[in-house]
Design an enzyme around this catalytic site. Sequence first.
Site, PDB file in Angstrom:
ATOM      1  N   THR A  13       0.815  -1.217   0.000  1.00 14.18           N
ATOM      2  CA  THR A  13       0.000   0.000   0.000  1.00 14.18           C
ATOM      3  C   THR A  13       0.851   1.270   0.000  1.00 14.18           C
ATOM      4  O   THR A  13       0.316   2.371  -0.074  1.00 14.18           O
ATOM      5  CB  THR A  13      -0.897   0.020   1.255  1.00 14.18           C
ATOM      6  OG1 THR A  13      -0.046  -0.216   2.388  1.00 14.18           O
ATOM      7  CG2 THR A  13      -1.973  -1.049   1.199  1.00 14.18           C
ATOM      8  N   GLY A  14       2.173   1.132   0.113  1.00 13.76           N
ATOM      9  CA  GLY A  14       3.045   2.306   0.225  1.00 13.76           C
ATOM     10  C   GLY A  14       3.423   2.893  -1.125  1.00 13.76           C
ATOM     11  O   GLY A  14       3.093   2.332  -2.180  1.00 13.76           O
ATOM     12  N   VAL A  16       6.260   3.050  -2.698  1.00 15.21           N
ATOM     13  CA  VAL A  16       7.069   2.162  -3.547  1.00 15.21           C
ATOM     14  C   VAL A  16       6.286   0.890  -3.891  1.00 15.21           C
ATOM     15  O   VAL A  16       6.334   0.403  -5.026  1.00 15.21           O
ATOM     16  CB  VAL A  16       8.410   1.811  -2.857  1.00 15.21           C
ATOM     17  CG1 VAL A  16       9.172   0.747  -3.637  1.00 15.21           C
ATOM     18  CG2 VAL A  16       9.270   3.070  -2.719  1.00 15.21           C
ATOM     19  N   ARG A  41      -3.561  -2.284   9.626  1.00 12.08           N
ATOM     20  CA  ARG A  41      -4.406  -1.140   9.248  1.00 12.08           C
ATOM     21  C   ARG A  41      -5.001  -1.313   7.851  1.00 12.08           C
ATOM     22  O   ARG A  41      -6.056  -0.779   7.557  1.00 12.08           O
ATOM     23  CB  ARG A  41      -3.578   0.167   9.248  1.00 12.08           C
ATOM     24  CG  ARG A  41      -3.058   0.609  10.574  1.00 12.08           C
ATOM     25  CD  ARG A  41      -2.244   1.906  10.429  1.00 12.08           C
ATOM     26  NE  ARG A  41      -0.989   1.722   9.702  1.00 12.08           N
ATOM     27  CZ  ARG A  41       0.156   1.328  10.261  1.00 12.08           C
ATOM     28  NH1 ARG A  41       0.199   1.091  11.547  1.00 12.08           N
ATOM     29  NH2 ARG A  41       1.264   1.181   9.546  1.00 12.08           N
ATOM     30  N   CYS A 130      18.322   4.830  -3.304  1.00  7.86           N
ATOM     31  CA  CYS A 130      17.807   5.430  -4.538  1.00  7.86           C
ATOM     32  C   CYS A 130      18.789   6.417  -5.178  1.00  7.86           C
ATOM     33  O   CYS A 130      19.025   6.381  -6.396  1.00  7.86           O
ATOM     34  CB  CYS A 130      16.467   6.113  -4.270  1.00  7.86           C
ATOM     35  SG  CYS A 130      16.469   7.147  -2.805  1.00  7.86           S
ATOM     36  N   SER A 160       8.881  12.240  -2.201  1.00  7.84           N
ATOM     37  CA  SER A 160       8.285  10.893  -2.260  1.00  7.84           C
ATOM     38  C   SER A 160       9.271   9.829  -1.804  1.00  7.84           C
ATOM     39  O   SER A 160       8.860   8.723  -1.452  1.00  7.84           O
ATOM     40  CB  SER A 160       7.749  10.584  -3.656  1.00  7.84           C
ATOM     41  OG  SER A 160       8.706  10.899  -4.631  1.00  7.84           O
ATOM     42  N   GLY A 161      10.565  10.156  -1.771  1.00 11.41           N
ATOM     43  CA  GLY A 161      11.550   9.233  -1.217  1.00 11.41           C
ATOM     44  C   GLY A 161      11.307   8.963   0.258  1.00 11.41           C
ATOM     45  O   GLY A 161      11.718   7.934   0.791  1.00 11.41           O
ATOM     46  N   LYS A 214      26.111   6.365   1.963  1.00 11.68           N
ATOM     47  CA  LYS A 214      25.671   5.204   1.181  1.00 11.68           C
ATOM     48  C   LYS A 214      26.315   5.211  -0.203  1.00 11.68           C
ATOM     49  O   LYS A 214      26.586   4.164  -0.778  1.00 11.68           O
ATOM     50  CB  LYS A 214      24.138   5.198   1.049  1.00 11.68           C
ATOM     51  CG  LYS A 214      23.430   4.811   2.345  1.00 11.68           C
ATOM     52  CD  LYS A 214      21.924   5.027   2.262  1.00 11.68           C
ATOM     53  CE  LYS A 214      21.285   4.839   3.636  1.00 11.68           C
ATOM     54  NZ  LYS A 214      19.878   5.284   3.671  1.00 11.68           N
ATOM     55  N   ARG A 236      17.142  17.614   0.646  1.00  8.07           N
ATOM     56  CA  ARG A 236      15.722  17.397   0.322  1.00  8.07           C
ATOM     57  C   ARG A 236      15.185  18.673  -0.307  1.00  8.07           C
ATOM     58  O   ARG A 236      15.396  19.772   0.219  1.00  8.07           O
ATOM     59  CB  ARG A 236      14.946  17.075   1.601  1.00  8.07           C
ATOM     60  CG  ARG A 236      13.527  16.652   1.363  1.00  8.07           C
ATOM     61  CD  ARG A 236      13.404  15.269   0.797  1.00  8.07           C
ATOM     62  NE  ARG A 236      13.877  14.236   1.713  1.00  8.07           N
ATOM     63  CZ  ARG A 236      14.065  12.974   1.354  1.00  8.07           C
ATOM     64  NH1 ARG A 236      13.824  12.565   0.128  1.00  8.07           N
ATOM     65  NH2 ARG A 236      14.513  12.096   2.229  1.00  8.07           N
ATOM     66  N   HIS A 243      14.686  12.244  -8.233  1.00  8.28           N
ATOM     67  CA  HIS A 243      15.887  12.826  -7.623  1.00  8.28           C
ATOM     68  C   HIS A 243      16.831  13.309  -8.738  1.00  8.28           C
ATOM     69  O   HIS A 243      16.884  12.714  -9.811  1.00  8.28           O
ATOM     70  CB  HIS A 243      16.669  11.770  -6.832  1.00  8.28           C
ATOM     71  CG  HIS A 243      16.005  11.278  -5.583  1.00  8.28           C
ATOM     72  ND1 HIS A 243      14.834  11.791  -5.073  1.00  8.28           N
ATOM     73  CD2 HIS A 243      16.403  10.314  -4.706  1.00  8.28           C
ATOM     74  CE1 HIS A 243      14.528  11.150  -3.945  1.00  8.28           C
ATOM     75  NE2 HIS A 243      15.463  10.247  -3.710  1.00  8.28           N
TER      76      HIS A 243
HETATM   77  P1  A2P Z   1       0.145   0.385   5.726  1.00  2.00           P
HETATM   78  O1  A2P Z   1      -0.368   1.145   4.546  1.00  2.00           O
HETATM   79  O2  A2P Z   1      -0.774  -0.700   6.166  1.00  2.00           O
HETATM   80  O3  A2P Z   1       0.638   1.248   6.847  1.00  2.00           O
HETATM   81  P2  A2P Z   1       5.312   4.448   2.735  1.00  2.00           P
HETATM   82  O4  A2P Z   1       6.802   4.259   2.540  1.00  2.00           O
HETATM   83  O5  A2P Z   1       4.638   5.037   1.546  1.00  2.00           O
HETATM   84  O6  A2P Z   1       5.011   5.152   4.020  1.00  2.00           O
HETATM   85  O7  A2P Z   1       4.697   2.938   2.863  1.00  2.00           O
HETATM   86  C1  A2P Z   1       5.095   2.042   3.868  1.00  2.00           C
HETATM   87  C2  A2P Z   1       4.518   0.660   3.581  1.00  2.00           C
HETATM   88  O8  A2P Z   1       4.943  -0.231   4.632  1.00  2.00           O
HETATM   89  C3  A2P Z   1       3.000   0.606   3.593  1.00  2.00           C
HETATM   90  O9  A2P Z   1       2.540  -0.361   2.673  1.00  2.00           O
HETATM   91  C4  A2P Z   1       2.707   0.184   5.014  1.00  2.00           C
HETATM   92  O10 A2P Z   1       1.453  -0.451   5.179  1.00  2.00           O
HETATM   93  C5  A2P Z   1       3.803  -0.810   5.230  1.00  2.00           C
HETATM   94  N1  A2P Z   1       3.989  -1.021   6.668  1.00  2.00           N
HETATM   95  C6  A2P Z   1       4.250  -0.109   7.619  1.00  2.00           C
HETATM   96  N2  A2P Z   1       4.302  -0.685   8.845  1.00  2.00           N
HETATM   97  C7  A2P Z   1       4.057  -2.010   8.661  1.00  2.00           C
HETATM   98  C8  A2P Z   1       3.954  -3.155   9.523  1.00  2.00           C
HETATM   99  N3  A2P Z   1       4.124  -3.036  10.833  1.00  2.00           N
HETATM  100  N4  A2P Z   1       3.674  -4.360   8.959  1.00  2.00           N
HETATM  101  C9  A2P Z   1       3.508  -4.475   7.616  1.00  2.00           C
HETATM  102  N5  A2P Z   1       3.583  -3.442   6.759  1.00  2.00           N
HETATM  103  C10 A2P Z   1       3.856  -2.219   7.262  1.00  2.00           C
END
Ligand code: A2P
Length: 338
Positions: A13-14, A16, A41, A130, A160-161, A214, A236, A243
């Site tokens: 869902t994030g 990336v 969540r 990245c 967005s990074g 890095k 940033r 980037h």
């Molecule tokens: P969620 O959407 O359920 O919080 P970003 O880098 O855009 O913030 O995205 C982080 C990603 O890592 C999201 O898909 C987020 O899911 C996931 N994530 C964050 N914490 C956890 C966790 N404790 N277990 C599994 N996935 C996680």
Amino acid sequence: MSRTYTVAVVGATGAVGVEMLKTLEALNFPVKDIKLLASARSTGKKLTFNGFVTAVEELTENSFEGVDIALFSAGGSISKKFAPIAAKAGCVVVDNSSAFRMDPEVPLIVPEINAEDIKNQKGIIANPNCTTAITLMALYPFHKTFGLKRIFASSYQAVSGTGAKAILELEEQVKQIVEHKPVQPQVYPHQIAFNVLPHIDSWLDNGYTREEMKMENEGRKIMHLPQFRASVTCVRVPVYRAHSIAVSAEFERPVSIEAARQAIIDAPGIDLVDEPEKNLYPLPLAVAGKYNCQVGRIRKDCAMDNGLCFWVAGDQLLKGAALNAVQIAQELVKLWDK
Ligand code: A2P
């Protein structure tokens, strides 16, 4: 018939994760089943993959049974805990976090540079930082031509990074400032809208940040160049996506602009955009959403012998993360299908 594979995306869902799904689709990765994993969540949230609606599941220790390849992008602590569990369950992890990059047992891969290192994998393969990946896309062809010694560089890194929350923070701050409302920074220590922050990641004893070091550490490993040195300032900037990096590089042998341009023309994954008289040079807005990185402003460095200056830009969600991860998976599958 060629094989198909069960693929899990951890952090689906994030910022990336979403790009990983789009890239798997766009590159026709041979997916048999897709497993979308995120935090509790997101349980039940629905995403579409290859035309099918798929529910997001909570990441647990039992998530990896029957999975062949797991693409991780949910942060370092999730990777540290779950990547070894996934590897033990028999799948190969391609990890986007920094958790395993410098582990000598873990290959760190930019497929255009060191794809052959994948054969040493023992269950986890690391995706580079990245900014490092995007810089090396231009630097490595120059290295092959002139023999690289060291670089001095400054990065201009998009919000967005940092993730989905940072994109929202920039958007909200721009609105607040235009409406003359007070700004409350949350993701970054200072206002990011209409500002630049010379601070990415945590501080080290040498005065650099982790992000800045890095480039040297990961660059040495990826290019197989243990003497490579890099002095970098990471910044940033209020750009949503992509980037850019301004680089001065010193080489063993004399440089020529013609040979430098030819090295880029011959290299995969990077385009030459270098017609300054027509105002044509790489721009984050132009490279956002593109698979290839772009390099321009190539010139002889006026302050050192055997030096080249250049400006390279790339979509850090793609070549800096999701695309590179899927390309690693493609190389892995090539080995398996042999
Ligand atoms: P969620 O959407 O359920 O919080 P970003 O880098 O855009 O913030 O995205 C982080 C990603 O890592 C999201 O898909 C987020 O899911 C996931 N994530 C964050 N914490 C956890 C966790 N404790 N277990 C599994 N996935 C996680």
